[in-house]
Write an enzyme that holds these catalytic residues in place. Structure first.
Site, PDB file in Angstrom:
ATOM      1  N   ASN A  30      32.570  31.927  25.012  1.00 50.40           N
ATOM      2  CA  ASN A  30      31.722  31.146  23.893  1.00 50.40           C
ATOM      3  C   ASN A  30      30.916  30.090  24.431  1.00 50.40           C
ATOM      4  O   ASN A  30      31.306  29.683  25.691  1.00 50.40           O
ATOM      5  CB  ASN A  30      32.397  30.838  22.883  1.00 50.40           C
ATOM      6  N   ASP A  40      38.453  36.802  26.131  1.00 51.63           N
ATOM      7  CA  ASP A  40      38.440  35.533  26.703  1.00 51.63           C
ATOM      8  C   ASP A  40      40.142  35.191  26.764  1.00 51.63           C
ATOM      9  O   ASP A  40      40.375  34.258  28.080  1.00 51.63           O
ATOM     10  CB  ASP A  40      37.739  34.849  25.658  1.00 51.63           C
ATOM     11  N   TYR A 127      31.898  39.157  17.883  1.00 50.09           N
ATOM     12  CA  TYR A 127      30.653  38.725  17.712  1.00 50.09           C
ATOM     13  C   TYR A 127      29.585  39.911  17.165  1.00 50.09           C
ATOM     14  O   TYR A 127      28.598  39.717  16.943  1.00 50.09           O
ATOM     15  CB  TYR A 127      29.752  38.502  19.409  1.00 50.09           C
TER      16      TYR A 127
HETATM   17  P1  ADP Z   1      32.725  38.972  21.869  1.00 48.14           P
HETATM   18  O1  ADP Z   1      33.129  37.393  21.282  1.00 48.14           O
HETATM   19  O2  ADP Z   1      31.870  38.708  23.192  1.00 48.14           O
HETATM   20  O3  ADP Z   1      32.560  39.985  20.915  1.00 48.14           O
HETATM   21  P2  ADP Z   1      35.646  39.953  22.212  1.00 48.14           P
HETATM   22  O4  ADP Z   1      36.380  39.529  23.194  1.00 48.14           O
HETATM   23  O5  ADP Z   1      35.585  39.650  20.867  1.00 48.14           O
HETATM   24  O6  ADP Z   1      34.184  39.330  22.783  1.00 48.14           O
HETATM   25  O7  ADP Z   1      35.352  41.486  22.355  1.00 48.14           O
HETATM   26  C1  ADP Z   1      34.467  42.018  23.380  1.00 48.14           C
HETATM   27  C2  ADP Z   1      35.147  43.413  23.896  1.00 48.14           C
HETATM   28  O8  ADP Z   1      36.547  43.038  24.782  1.00 48.14           O
HETATM   29  C3  ADP Z   1      35.599  44.015  22.734  1.00 48.14           C
HETATM   30  O9  ADP Z   1      35.191  45.496  22.854  1.00 48.14           O
HETATM   31  C4  ADP Z   1      37.385  44.199  22.990  1.00 48.14           C
HETATM   32  O10 ADP Z   1      37.867  45.289  22.544  1.00 48.14           O
HETATM   33  C5  ADP Z   1      37.294  44.075  24.256  1.00 48.14           C
HETATM   34  N1  ADP Z   1      38.685  43.434  24.783  1.00 48.14           N
HETATM   35  C6  ADP Z   1      39.505  42.756  24.339  1.00 48.14           C
HETATM   36  N2  ADP Z   1      40.694  42.541  25.677  1.00 48.14           N
HETATM   37  C7  ADP Z   1      40.141  43.106  26.593  1.00 48.14           C
HETATM   38  C8  ADP Z   1      40.825  43.286  27.702  1.00 48.14           C
HETATM   39  N3  ADP Z   1      42.087  42.611  28.224  1.00 48.14           N
HETATM   40  N4  ADP Z   1      40.016  43.881  28.745  1.00 48.14           N
HETATM   41  C9  ADP Z   1      39.052  44.559  28.445  1.00 48.14           C
HETATM   42  N5  ADP Z   1      38.404  44.339  27.364  1.00 48.14           N
HETATM   43  C10 ADP Z   1      39.025  43.552  26.431  1.00 48.14           C
END
Ligand code: ADP
Length: 178
Positions: A30, A40, A127
């Protein structure tokens, strides 16, 4: 699944990005670089406090841009914190901002001497970016970058869930024909 581009390769896998053995992993951060949920949170948990210590000194990051920190305890040497757009209705420059995230991340990876980079599906979680559109932008932007820059030889999209992985595979197949 993979696609060769010049001397480089784009690969799509399903998994946890914190376990990647590459030079740099990209975080879907973010703009405050304050950490959060989703990928994150997973990166900060796995990488340890050194990553947040560096983030605090960076003064945030604009949407569409990215900043680099250490990889802390991760196998990756660097974490590239990219700030994707929050999706509203697609009429607020979301597509350009998302493409810019991928491009800036790869530029920073090159500047830091990385040859392998792993991306999550930026903006595809809280997002709210529609996954097919986000996947098409991600694949197209990375492909264009690899065509016009030398140095990065391995880009992996590491998708957490099967449906997102499939959608990225569809986008990669479409990009083969263009
Ligand atoms: P944003 O806020 O940019 O939407 P998110 O973290 O909420 O970011 O989600 C981005 C993508 O990362 C989603 O498809 C989520 O399922 C995925 N994600 C969550 N944890 C992991 C991980 N440990 N490794 C890879 N992808 C992940």
């Amino acid at each position: 699944m993979e696609m060769k581009i010049e001397d480089a390769c784009i690969e799509i896998v399903q998994g946890d990005i914190t376990r990647e053995q590459v030079d740099a992993i990209v975080n879907a951060a973010n703009s405050g670089l304050r950490g959060g949920g989703g990928v994150d949170g997973a990166i900060h948990r796995a990488g340890g406090p050194a990553i947040m210590e560096e983030c605090r000194k960076l003064g945030g990051c604009d949407t569409g841009d990215a900043k680099v920190t250490t990889g802390g305890n991760l196998a990756a040497r660097y974490v590239i914190h990219a700030v994707g757009p929050v999706y509203r209705n697609g009429k607020h420059g979301e597509a350009d901002l998302l493409a810019s995230c991928y491009r800036r991340s790869l530029e920073l990876a090159l500047q830091h001497g990385c040859t392998s980079v792993s991306f999550p599906a930026i903006s595809c979680g809280v997002y709210g970016y529609p996954i097919p559109e986000a996947a098409a932008i991600a694949v197209r932007t990375v492909k264009a970058f690899l065509k016009s820059n030398r140095g990065i030889i391995y880009v992996r999209f590491v998708l957490f869930s099967e449906d997102v992985r499939r959608t990225f595979e569809d986008a990669l197949n479409e990009a083969r024909e263009s």
